[in-house]
Design a protein around this motif. Structure first.
Motif, PDB file in Angstrom:
ATOM      1  N   LEU B  29       1.038  -0.974   0.303  1.00 52.26           N
ATOM      2  CA  LEU B  29       0.169  -0.370  -0.237  1.00 52.26           C
ATOM      3  C   LEU B  29       1.198   1.162   0.274  1.00 52.26           C
ATOM      4  N   VAL B  30       1.926   1.031   1.212  1.00 55.12           N
ATOM      5  CA  VAL B  30       2.932   1.886   0.891  1.00 55.12           C
ATOM      6  C   VAL B  30       3.456   2.386   0.023  1.00 55.12           C
ATOM      7  N   ALA B  31       3.995   1.312  -1.122  1.00 52.96           N
ATOM      8  CA  ALA B  31       4.852   1.470  -2.718  1.00 52.96           C
ATOM      9  C   ALA B  31       3.724   2.161  -3.218  1.00 52.96           C
ATOM     10  N   LEU B  32       2.459   2.367  -3.224  1.00 52.30           N
ATOM     11  CA  LEU B  32       1.335   2.240  -4.324  1.00 52.30           C
ATOM     12  C   LEU B  32       1.144   3.626  -3.945  1.00 52.30           C
ATOM     13  N   LEU B  33       0.948   4.136  -3.187  1.00 53.86           N
ATOM     14  CA  LEU B  33       0.487   5.475  -2.291  1.00 53.86           C
ATOM     15  C   LEU B  33       1.662   6.303  -2.266  1.00 53.86           C
ATOM     16  N   ALA B  34       3.007   6.143  -2.730  1.00 58.43           N
ATOM     17  CA  ALA B  34       4.300   7.046  -2.549  1.00 58.43           C
ATOM     18  C   ALA B  34       3.090   8.063  -3.002  1.00 58.43           C
ATOM     19  N   ALA B  35       2.832   8.461  -4.079  1.00 61.32           N
ATOM     20  CA  ALA B  35       2.811   9.656  -4.317  1.00 61.32           C
ATOM     21  C   ALA B  35       2.307  10.394  -3.613  1.00 61.32           C
ATOM     22  N   VAL B  36       0.912   9.616  -2.569  1.00 56.72           N
ATOM     23  CA  VAL B  36      -0.189  10.585  -2.371  1.00 56.72           C
ATOM     24  C   VAL B  36       0.685  10.853  -1.125  1.00 56.72           C
ATOM     25  N   ILE B  37       1.246  10.061  -0.086  1.00 59.99           N
ATOM     26  CA  ILE B  37       2.121   9.861   1.229  1.00 59.99           C
ATOM     27  C   ILE B  37       2.624  11.129   1.161  1.00 59.99           C
ATOM     28  N   SER B  38       3.791  11.270   0.086  1.00 63.43           N
ATOM     29  CA  SER B  38       4.558  12.139   0.510  1.00 63.43           C
ATOM     30  C   SER B  38       4.923  12.481  -1.519  1.00 63.43           C
ATOM     31  N   PRO B  39       4.147  14.041  -2.196  1.00 62.28           N
ATOM     32  CA  PRO B  39       4.008  14.057  -3.437  1.00 62.28           C
ATOM     33  C   PRO B  39       6.166  14.450  -3.420  1.00 62.28           C
ATOM     34  N   SER B  78      10.440   2.176  -0.868  1.00 60.73           N
ATOM     35  CA  SER B  78       9.690   1.046  -1.313  1.00 60.73           C
ATOM     36  C   SER B  78       9.087   0.237  -2.443  1.00 60.73           C
ATOM     37  N   ARG B  79       8.957   1.024  -3.320  1.00 63.18           N
ATOM     38  CA  ARG B  79       8.538   0.873  -4.497  1.00 63.18           C
ATOM     39  C   ARG B  79       9.666  -0.152  -5.291  1.00 63.18           C
ATOM     40  N   VAL B  80      10.814   0.828  -4.966  1.00 64.53           N
ATOM     41  CA  VAL B  80      12.101   0.316  -5.698  1.00 64.53           C
ATOM     42  C   VAL B  80      12.510  -1.206  -5.362  1.00 64.53           C
ATOM     43  N   SER B  81      12.166  -1.443  -3.812  1.00 67.30           N
ATOM     44  CA  SER B  81      12.881  -2.237  -3.463  1.00 67.30           C
ATOM     45  C   SER B  81      11.936  -3.390  -3.439  1.00 67.30           C
ATOM     46  N   LEU B  82      10.481  -3.317  -3.498  1.00 63.04           N
ATOM     47  CA  LEU B  82       9.562  -3.964  -4.104  1.00 63.04           C
ATOM     48  C   LEU B  82       9.694  -4.361  -5.540  1.00 63.04           C
ATOM     49  N   ALA B  83      10.584  -3.757  -6.804  1.00 59.37           N
ATOM     50  CA  ALA B  83      10.338  -4.158  -7.575  1.00 59.37           C
ATOM     51  C   ALA B  83      11.253  -4.843  -8.296  1.00 59.37           C
ATOM     52  N   ILE B  84      12.773  -4.438  -8.061  1.00 58.15           N
ATOM     53  CA  ILE B  84      13.646  -4.841  -7.615  1.00 58.15           C
ATOM     54  C   ILE B  84      13.071  -6.688  -6.912  1.00 58.15           C
ATOM     55  N   GLY B  85      13.045  -6.563  -6.383  1.00 59.89           N
ATOM     56  CA  GLY B  85      12.351  -8.163  -5.997  1.00 59.89           C
ATOM     57  C   GLY B  85      11.641  -8.804  -6.545  1.00 59.89           C
ATOM     58  N   PHE B  86      10.809  -8.548  -6.904  1.00 62.10           N
ATOM     59  CA  PHE B  86       9.788  -9.198  -7.752  1.00 62.10           C
ATOM     60  C   PHE B  86      10.027  -9.372  -9.378  1.00 62.10           C
ATOM     61  N   ALA B  87      10.763  -8.302  -9.576  1.00 61.61           N
ATOM     62  CA  ALA B  87      11.376  -8.167 -10.590  1.00 61.61           C
ATOM     63  C   ALA B  87      12.480  -9.753 -11.091  1.00 61.61           C
ATOM     64  N   ALA B  88      13.883  -9.180 -10.025  1.00 65.10           N
ATOM     65  CA  ALA B  88      14.700  -9.929  -9.953  1.00 65.10           C
ATOM     66  C   ALA B  88      13.695 -12.155  -9.622  1.00 65.10           C
ATOM     67  N   THR B  89      13.471 -12.538  -8.723  1.00 68.36           N
ATOM     68  CA  THR B  89      12.772 -13.415  -9.139  1.00 68.36           C
ATOM     69  C   THR B  89      11.993 -13.419 -10.117  1.00 68.36           C
ATOM     70  N   MET B  90      11.430 -12.981 -10.642  1.00 61.49           N
ATOM     71  CA  MET B  90      10.444 -13.631 -11.329  1.00 61.49           C
ATOM     72  C   MET B  90      11.393 -13.346 -12.679  1.00 61.49           C
ATOM     73  N   ALA B  91      12.440 -13.228 -12.916  1.00 68.19           N
ATOM     74  CA  ALA B  91      13.525 -13.676 -13.624  1.00 68.19           C
ATOM     75  C   ALA B  91      13.792 -14.548 -13.483  1.00 68.19           C
ATOM     76  N   ALA B  92      14.468 -15.008 -11.710  1.00 69.04           N
ATOM     77  CA  ALA B  92      15.220 -16.007 -11.767  1.00 69.04           C
ATOM     78  C   ALA B  92      14.089 -17.333 -11.817  1.00 69.04           C
ATOM     79  N   LEU B  93      12.767 -17.009 -11.636  1.00 65.42           N
ATOM     80  CA  LEU B  93      11.837 -18.515 -11.528  1.00 65.42           C
ATOM     81  C   LEU B  93      12.102 -19.388 -13.224  1.00 65.42           C
ATOM     82  N   LEU B  94      12.088 -18.015 -14.169  1.00 62.72           N
ATOM     83  CA  LEU B  94      11.981 -18.214 -15.732  1.00 62.72           C
ATOM     84  C   LEU B  94      13.377 -18.603 -15.641  1.00 62.72           C
ATOM     85  N   LEU B  95      13.949 -18.552 -15.788  1.00 61.66           N
ATOM     86  CA  LEU B  95      15.493 -19.146 -15.605  1.00 61.66           C
ATOM     87  C   LEU B  95      15.425 -20.788 -15.079  1.00 61.66           C
ATOM     88  N   GLY B  96      14.513 -20.997 -13.921  1.00 61.38           N
ATOM     89  CA  GLY B  96      15.116 -21.851 -13.135  1.00 61.38           C
ATOM     90  C   GLY B  96      13.626 -22.696 -13.512  1.00 61.38           C
TER      91      GLY B  96
END
Lengths: 341, 280
Positions: B29-39, B78-96
């Motif tokens: 939620l924080v990542a989603l509402l980042a622009a609202v919480i701290s513009p 939080s946006r960056v960390s989640l995005a990198i976390g999920f993107a890297a996992t998706m790519a690793a899953l695809l490979l693995g």
């Protein structure tokens, strides 16, 4: 029917059989060397006919069925001879064409219905994917056909069953679904590898009655693999008895039970409980066949059944008896065939 | 649908798993509402530098050495960390999953070749491999994702291979061959859906470790210099650790909460998806 049930009269019948096995041998590559499991088997199945393949475990009957559909791993088993289905040799067919034959012209039902269905797919999905594998029909049409198939296999409440997962079904119901999948594309030949062995006795009778009904309705030829002679008695037109990878007797079902020619067949019959039929002498002791099936890698010289045979003569230990016309009807591979002494 | 409801019933039995899921939902939620919480841009020098948390009304988490709002950093990070976390996992899953599925289904020398390759990758310390890859190529977000996925796929491949080895012998696969299905079709539509439960479990932990890897890279100065991630914030605060420890502690706590939440979710998924624990 007389022609169809006479295995020796190929020339008399102009129509070639649906399936013709000639000199089929299957050899497994094991760590200890080559193990010949099926040796030079000839087998004909005509359209609409039911042939039972019987024998003890390890005699090569299941392997024969698996090699017809080329299901044995090529790295571990080599198949020789020819398997002609409607004139085409299945053994030399490209894999793509073989996949078109599987499930469409020839299909198979296995022994174990509990694990033959994918646990994460509904019954409906199973049937739809089976139909759409070989027929270009819409999903809606495939669903409609799926319900028809469930009706054809006497599944209670077919519409509701379509949405259910396999774990909700009993063994008999799952085997019905497997049979529905097998007949989905109206095959000409159904290979049934001990289809009732894993089921309750009452369910066994139902499944056999179902197979018989479907055979009459759709004109499917059935190769029934079983070690249960009681199943054979009221189901098959013709019986082929295998021993140690070879065909030892091939005859009309009625005759096999009336006048078995090969001592091994006689032994199998004597080891089968027949209930009320010989109630004359009260309790009858079942006779087992002494000894065990020979090791395929080190068969005895001569007739493979000779070490277990009470009728063996000196010639049996030297020469292999070839399949020849039996007294009256059928074929038998024995130097001293005929009624039990 | 019935399956999902049943799954939730099993999942919610573990209170910690539910807590983890709620925390994760909060981070989302924080990542989603980042622009609202701290513009605005988290890189903006918004106030006086080195404000401690609570020292000034507009900056509840304080500011860093250049006067950047730490709350904005945490929220946008939080946006960056989640995005990198999920993107890297998706790519690793695809490979693995691809490598594991091919190795497990076909077996034989295909399996041998792929598994030896997997083991070779696995013997290289994964963080070292990430470090080398990012150092060779430029430290951009895409390269960081590629580096993390390239070094973390082997456990997935081995897991999927083991599943496939046992599943391919199951009779329903034989039944599909008998019905004339091609091998790619059997792999994709029959075997793969059956092997996904353990993959789902492992992937939540992989997201957590990818977030940690990204933070570690940023801490060492090998993060993407153009994006504000939690790791970047820690590396900025590192030099004044003794005088202004809150600059490191606040993004650190954000990482801990997220990684903990992901691990708890992973554990909850494992219990809910493991058929042996059902009915307990």
């Amino acid at each position: 029917m007389a022609q169809a049930t006479d295995p020796g009269a190929d020339g008399a019948n102009p129509a070639p059989p649906l399936l013709r096995l000639r000199g089929v041998s299957v050899t497994f590559k094991t760590s200890k060397g080559l193990s010949p499991v099926v040796r030079g088997l000839d087998l004909d199945i005509r359209a609409g006919e039911t042939v039972a393949l019987v024998g003890e475990s390890g005699c090569g009957k299941s392997v024969t069925a698996l090699s017809i559909l080329r299901l044995l791993p090529p790295a571990h088993a080599s198949i020789g001879g020819s398997i002609l289905f409607e004139g085409r040799d299945l053994l030399s067919l490209p894999l793509k064409d073989m996949q078109d034959v599987r499930g469409d012209s020839i299909s198979m039902v296995f022994q174990e219905p509990m694990t033959s269905l994918n646990p994460v797919m509904t019954i409906g999905e199973h049937l739809v994917e089976t139909i759409r594998q070989h027929r270009r029909v819409s999903r809606a049409e495939a669903l409609r056909q799926g319900i028809e198939l469930l009706k054809a296999v006497r599944m209670p409440d077919p519409e509701r069953r379509m949405a259910e997962y396999p774990h909700r079904l009993s063994g008999g119901q799952r085997q019905r679904v497997m049979i529905a999948r097998a007949i989905a594309c109206r095959p000409k030949l159904l290979l049934a590898d001990e289809p009732t062995t894993a089921l309750d006795v009452t369910v066994q009778a139902q499944i056999l009655a179902l197979l018989r009904q479907l055979q009459q309705d759709f004109g499917i030829a059935i190769l029934l693999i079983t070690h249960d002679l009681r199943v054979v008695a009221d189901f098959a037109d013709r019986v082929v008895v295998m021993y140690a990878g070879r065909k030892v007797e091939d005859t009309v079902a009625g005759r096999l039970f009336g006048a078995p020619q090969h001592p091994y067949t006689q032994g199998l019959l004597a080891a089968t409980p027949r209930g009320m039929r010989d109630a004359a002498g009260g309790r009858r002791r079942l006779r087992e066949i002494a000894g065990t099936v020979p090791d395929p890698m080190a068969p005895p010289p001569g007739c493979p059944f000779q070490p277990r045979c009470s009728r063996a003569i000196e010639q049996c230990g030297r020469e292999l008896p070839l399949l020849g016309p039996a007294d009256g009807d059928g074929l038998v591979a024995c130097f001293r065939p005929g009624a039990a002494p | 649908m019935g399956g999902l409801i049943g799954f939730w019933r099993l999942y919610r039995r573990r209170r910690m798993a539910v807590a983890g899921a709620s925390a994760l939902l909060g981070v989302f939620l924080v990542a989603l509402l980042a622009a609202v919480i701290s513009p605005g841009d988290p890189w903006d020098m918004a106030g006086r530098p080195l404000l401690w948390p609570g020292q000034e009304v507009g900056f509840p988490f304080g500011t860093d050495v250049l006067g950047r709002d730490i709350l904005a950093g945490v929220v946008h990070g939080s946006r960056v960390s989640l995005a990198i976390g999920f993107a890297a996992t998706m790519a690793a899953l695809l490979l693995g999953v691809t490598i594991g599925a091919i190795a497990g289904y076909f077996g034989g020398y295909v399996d041998d070749v792929l598994m030896r390759f997997t083991e070779i990758v696995q013997t290289i310390p994964s963080f070292l491999l990430i470090l080398v890859l990012v150092a060779i190529f430029s430290p951009s977000a895409v390269n960081i994702v590629i580096a993390i996925s390239v070094s973390t796929w082997p456990p997935v491949a081995r897991l999927v291979r083991a599943e496939f080895l046992s599943l391919r012998e199951r009779e329903f696969v034989q039944a599909c061959i008998v019905l004339g299905m091609s091998r790619p079709r059997i792999i994709l539509t029959q075997v793969l859906p059956n092997s996904l439960a353990p993959v789902v479990v492992i992937s939540s932990v992989m997201v957590a470790s990818a977030i940690l890897n990204e933070a570690s890279l940023a801490f060492l100065g090998l993060g993407d210099p153009n994006i504000m991630s939690w790791g970047t914030m820690i590396s900025i605060g590192r030099n004044s650790l003794r005088t202004a420890w809150y600059m490191v502690a606040i993004p650190g706590i954000a990482i801990i909460i997220t990684v903990m939440a992901l691990n708890l979710v992973g554990e909850g998924l494992n219990d809910a998806l493991n058929p042996r624990l059902r009915g307990r």
